[in-house]
Each structure stands twice: as structure tokens, then as C-alpha cells.
Design an enzyme around this catalytic site. Structure first.
Site, short mmCIF file in Angstrom:
data_model
loop_
_atom_site.label_atom_id
_atom_site.label_comp_id
_atom_site.label_asym_id
_atom_site.label_seq_id
_atom_site.Cartn_x
_atom_site.Cartn_y
_atom_site.Cartn_z
N THR A 63 -35.36 -17.96 46.43
CA THR A 63 -34.13 -17.28 46.01
C THR A 63 -33.15 -17.28 47.17
O THR A 63 -33.54 -17.07 48.32
CB THR A 63 -34.45 -15.84 45.58
OG1 THR A 63 -35.29 -15.87 44.42
CG2 THR A 63 -33.18 -15.06 45.25
N GLU A 70 -41.32 -13.66 46.47
CA GLU A 70 -41.28 -14.80 47.39
C GLU A 70 -42.57 -14.92 48.18
O GLU A 70 -43.08 -16.02 48.40
CB GLU A 70 -40.09 -14.66 48.34
CG GLU A 70 -38.75 -14.90 47.67
CD GLU A 70 -37.56 -14.59 48.57
OE1 GLU A 70 -36.47 -15.12 48.29
OE2 GLU A 70 -37.71 -13.81 49.54
N SER A 84 -28.86 -18.39 48.76
CA SER A 84 -27.74 -19.33 48.76
C SER A 84 -28.14 -20.72 49.21
O SER A 84 -27.66 -21.72 48.67
CB SER A 84 -26.61 -18.80 49.65
OG SER A 84 -27.08 -18.55 50.96
N LYS A 131 -37.20 -12.41 55.62
CA LYS A 131 -36.77 -12.81 54.29
C LYS A 131 -36.54 -11.56 53.45
O LYS A 131 -37.00 -10.48 53.79
CB LYS A 131 -37.81 -13.70 53.61
CG LYS A 131 -37.87 -15.10 54.23
CD LYS A 131 -38.88 -16.01 53.55
CE LYS A 131 -38.78 -16.05 52.06
NZ LYS A 131 -37.40 -16.40 51.59
#
Length: 203
Positions: free
Chosen positions: A7, A85, A9, A76
Site C-alpha cells: 500500500t 502489510e 504512493s 512502514k
């Protein structure tokens, strides 16, 4: 191939590129997504997304990071998907991290350490995180895809990510933290500001 999709950009462009290859007939993959946002994007570009319990094991997981230190420890969770994740990363034979060079840091910590917290007694959890050295624990207005609370703990620079990760893991009510240790990471792919790309492999 079975692929975990992260997940954020940076990995957004990876997902779009994978979709292009699948549509051209170049590639056939089954995917597991780490967030609703990623699942929606993957579906929109023609990728087949399945639930993790149906796939169980992944050949590779690809994700971004908010910070990468010199030993390839990661921060993260800036996008709020840290728990999913981490699950998906541990399902994979290889965990590949894609970042731009602004994410490379001498030590983790300046970004803050994302945490996911049960809705029961969140301030009690925050007090325990402060007792581990966090100067501030700042809760976010949005919930995670799991319906839990998201927060950022600010420890300053973290000289011992392994020790802090262990301490955070022991806090009752703290579901997961955003420290991903280098032992999980196979390789980091770095996009440099001049447009070149280099890879840093975990020895």
C-alpha cells in the site's frame, strides 16, 4: 506466480505496471492486497485479487516504506496498513521494498513509528508506549481497514530497532507496530533523484 501487493504512493506505480503486463498477456499472477485501497486499484487494472487464506503462501511481496536505514530496517505504516502489510510480507519467500532515495536514512525514527491499537483502553496503551521512550503518541482520526485505531509514536532516532520492536510487541492492546526488521527484507529497490535505479540486497 503469487504476489503480495503493498500500500502507498510508490507501490501504486508497481501495481499499475503489473496490470499492464497482465493485460498484454506477458504475465499471469494471483495477488493478495494489503488494503482496500490497494485491492480497488489492483481490480481496476485487471489484476486477480484473492483473500490471503485462499493463497496461504506467496512467491514475492512488493511494498514501499516510509524509512529505510543502512541495515535495511524499515519504518512502514504511513498509509495505515501496517498489520496487513506485515502479514503479507511474512507470507512471501521474498519481500522486495521499492522507495525513492528520500526514504533512505541513517537511523529510523524521524518519521515516527506507526502503531495499530485496540479500541479498548487506547490511552493505557499509549502510556505504555511513552514509558518505552516515546516523547509523543499521536492518534490519527481515521481507523485502519481492520477497524482499529491508528497512531504514530515519536521516539526520535532509534539506534536499536530490534530492541524497540520486541518491547512494542510485548505491549498488551498494541496490535502491531511499523518496525519491519531487516531479517524480513530480501532487497530494496531505490529510485534516485537523477532517474536511475539501484538495488540494495540484504547480505
Amino acid at each position: 506466480m503469487r504476489v503480495g501487493l503493498g500500500t502507498g504512493s510508490t507501490v501504486h506505480f508497481t501495481i499499475v505496471a503489473l496490470g499492464e503486463r497482465v493485460r498484454s498477456g506477458d504475465l499471469e499472477i494471483r495477488c493478495v492486497a494489503t488494503s482496500t485501497q490497494t485491492e480497488n486499484l489492483a481490480n481496476s487494472v485487471g489484476l486477480k485479487v484473492e483473500q490471503p487464506d485462499l493463497v496461504r503462501h506467496l512467491d514475492i511481496a512488493i511494498d514501499g516504506a516510509d524509512e529505510v536505514d543502512q541495515r535495511l530496517n524499515l519504518t512502514k505504516g504511513g498509509g495505515g496498513a501496517l498489520t496487513r502489510e506485515k502479514i503479507v510480507a511474512t507470507m512471501a519467500d521474498r519481500f522486495i521494498v521499492v522507495v525513492d532515495d528520500s526514504k533512505l536514512v541513517p537511523q529510523l525514527g524521524r518519521f515516527g513509528t506507526p502503531i495499530e491499537v485496540l479500541r479498548f483502553a487506547p490511552e493505557v496503551v499509549a502510556d505504555q508506549v511513552r514509558s518505552l521512550g516515546a516523547a509523543e503518541v499521536r492518534f490519527r482520526p481515521e481507523a485502519s481497514d481492520n477497524g482499529a485505531l491508528l497512531a504514530d509514536a515519536f521516539f526520535g532516532e532509534i539506534p536499536d530497532p530490534t530492541g524497540l520492536a520486541s518491547a512494542l510487541q510485548a505491549v498488551p492492546g498494541l496490535i502491531e507496530h511499523g518496525l519491519f526488521l531487516s531479517s524480513m527484507v530480501d532487497r530494496v529497490v531505490v529510485a534516485e533523484s537523477d532517474g536511475s535505479v539501484r538495488e540494495i540486497s540484504n547480505p
